[in-house]
Scaffold this motif. Sequence first.
Motif, PDB file in Angstrom:
ATOM      1  N   LYS A   1      -6.408 -11.625  12.064  1.00 14.07           N
ATOM      2  CA  LYS A   1      -5.399 -10.660  11.300  1.00 14.07           C
ATOM      3  C   LYS A   1      -6.129  -9.701  10.099  1.00 14.07           C
TER       4      LYS A   1
ATOM      5  N   SER B   1       8.427  -7.624  15.666  1.00  6.98           N
ATOM      6  CA  SER B   1       7.222  -8.320  16.566  1.00  6.98           C
ATOM      7  C   SER B   1       7.458  -7.869  17.893  1.00  6.98           C
ATOM      8  N   LYS B   2       6.372  -7.819  18.548  1.00 13.20           N
ATOM      9  CA  LYS B   2       6.184  -7.076  19.790  1.00 13.20           C
ATOM     10  C   LYS B   2       6.892  -8.250  20.902  1.00 13.20           C
TER      11      LYS B   2
ATOM     12  N   LYS C   1       1.326 -16.379  16.963  1.00 13.47           N
ATOM     13  CA  LYS C   1       0.840 -15.076  16.445  1.00 13.47           C
ATOM     14  C   LYS C   1       1.984 -14.237  16.140  1.00 13.47           C
ATOM     15  N   ASP C   2       3.272 -14.848  16.224  1.00 17.22           N
ATOM     16  CA  ASP C   2       4.486 -14.337  15.987  1.00 17.22           C
ATOM     17  C   ASP C   2       5.120 -13.411  17.075  1.00 17.22           C
ATOM     18  N   TYR C   3       4.666 -13.377  18.324  1.00 20.27           N
ATOM     19  CA  TYR C   3       5.119 -12.440  18.923  1.00 20.27           C
ATOM     20  C   TYR C   3       6.298 -12.999  19.597  1.00 20.27           C
ATOM     21  N   ASP C   4       7.366 -12.004  19.977  1.00 21.11           N
ATOM     22  CA  ASP C   4       8.794 -12.483  20.545  1.00 21.11           C
ATOM     23  C   ASP C   4       8.554 -12.757  22.173  1.00 21.11           C
TER      24      ASP C   4
END
Length: 399
Positions: A380, A2-3, A28-31
């Motif tokens: 998505k 993930s970004k 949204k699963d970003y880091d």
Amino acid sequence: MSKCIVVGVTGGIAAFKTCQLVSNLKKKDYDIHVIMTKNATEFVSPLTFETLSGNRVSIDTFDRNFEYNVQHISLAKKADCFVIAPATANVIAKITHGLADDMLTTTFLAASCKKIICPAMNTGMLNNPVTIENINKCKELGYTIIDAESGLLACGDEGKGKLANIDIIEEAIEFAISPKPLLGQNILVTAGPTQEAIDPVRFITNHSSGKMGYAIAKAARNLGANVTLISGPCNLTPINLITNINITSADDLFIKMKELAMEQDCIIQTAAVADYTIPNPAIQKIKKNDSSLTLDLVKTDDILLYLGQNKQPNQILCGFAMETENLIENGTKKCINKNCDLLIANSLTTIGAGFKTDTNKVTIIRPSETKEIELMSKEKLAYVILEECYRGKINVTNN
Ligand SMILES: Cc1cc2nc3c(=O)[nH]c(=O)nc-3n(C[C@H](O)[C@H](O)[C@H](O)COP(=O)(O)O)c2cc1C
């Protein structure tokens, strides 16, 4: 993988709004890595950002209890995007002059990723020529500035200085970090319902919310395409950095499509266009009387058929179908009859799919194959659909 988004939080009253931003991005699963100035911790506890981001918050450049050897350099290298929200007048002044006297400004100076600055301050501070000059300097340095909004400020003043809406900041981040494989592509998306007038106060329409089409237009923009969105009446905000066109009826849509279709590389017809219309709507309001009312309906022009019959060489045509029965059979027929390259079929009977929902479950139908896509958010799914439109040419959902 993930970004990685680094969120810088400075000592402004709007710091509490950044909690929502971090929460949205995390979902949204970003880091997400938050760096706060010492003064920012007076407004929001680091614990809040640590809980929301799932990562330790950095504040002190000389803190030795970190997993990285040189924390600010590691974060600077890791970042795909660095956003400062809210950005105080003080921090804006520092970053425009290369000052690096705390963790936030040091990491910012070391980072070479996309940078987004969201100023928020009292109107007097914002209008001060030195702040104006500093913000202009940020633009010259290539940083994206998300303008502060006007309204009632926390200090009681009325004017410009409120932190921009979190949705706008989130959109700017997603635009900044998206790869741009669709640069140079012209993509036309239609969305929403149409309205067919009965008289000046009544119309026939359907339940389309426009969410799927808007999500596709946004995703195509994020991937670098020149996007035109033709939208029927719906309650969604026009999208930044694209051409937004509003229409009302099926006939309006057909006129616009004929005008724009030829110059498109890809057309995605998400709009739920009326199949029937009233040829001569009453000029005055139809009054209620004791007898029943019969409406004479005529068929509207078949826009998808027109597009299929007039498809340009190499143009991609993607249709949509909403069915209540025989999804695959009806969808395949429609795909072939309308000369579509692909057709996105969704069933009203599937839980989480169809009108108004934030999720969708679709089957991608091509003349000789079908592919089921799992239930996912419309945001998505928009990327999956674009990937299917440009099959083999772009890969944006697996990286
Ligand atoms: C209650 C309060 C609210 C503040 N709000 C802002 C603000 O919205 N924007 C701003 O630029 N400064 C604001 N300030 C002033 C900053 O906190 C001050 O300039 C500080 O030095 C900024 O530190 P930092 O930039 O290192 O976070 C506020 C101060 C206080 C006490």
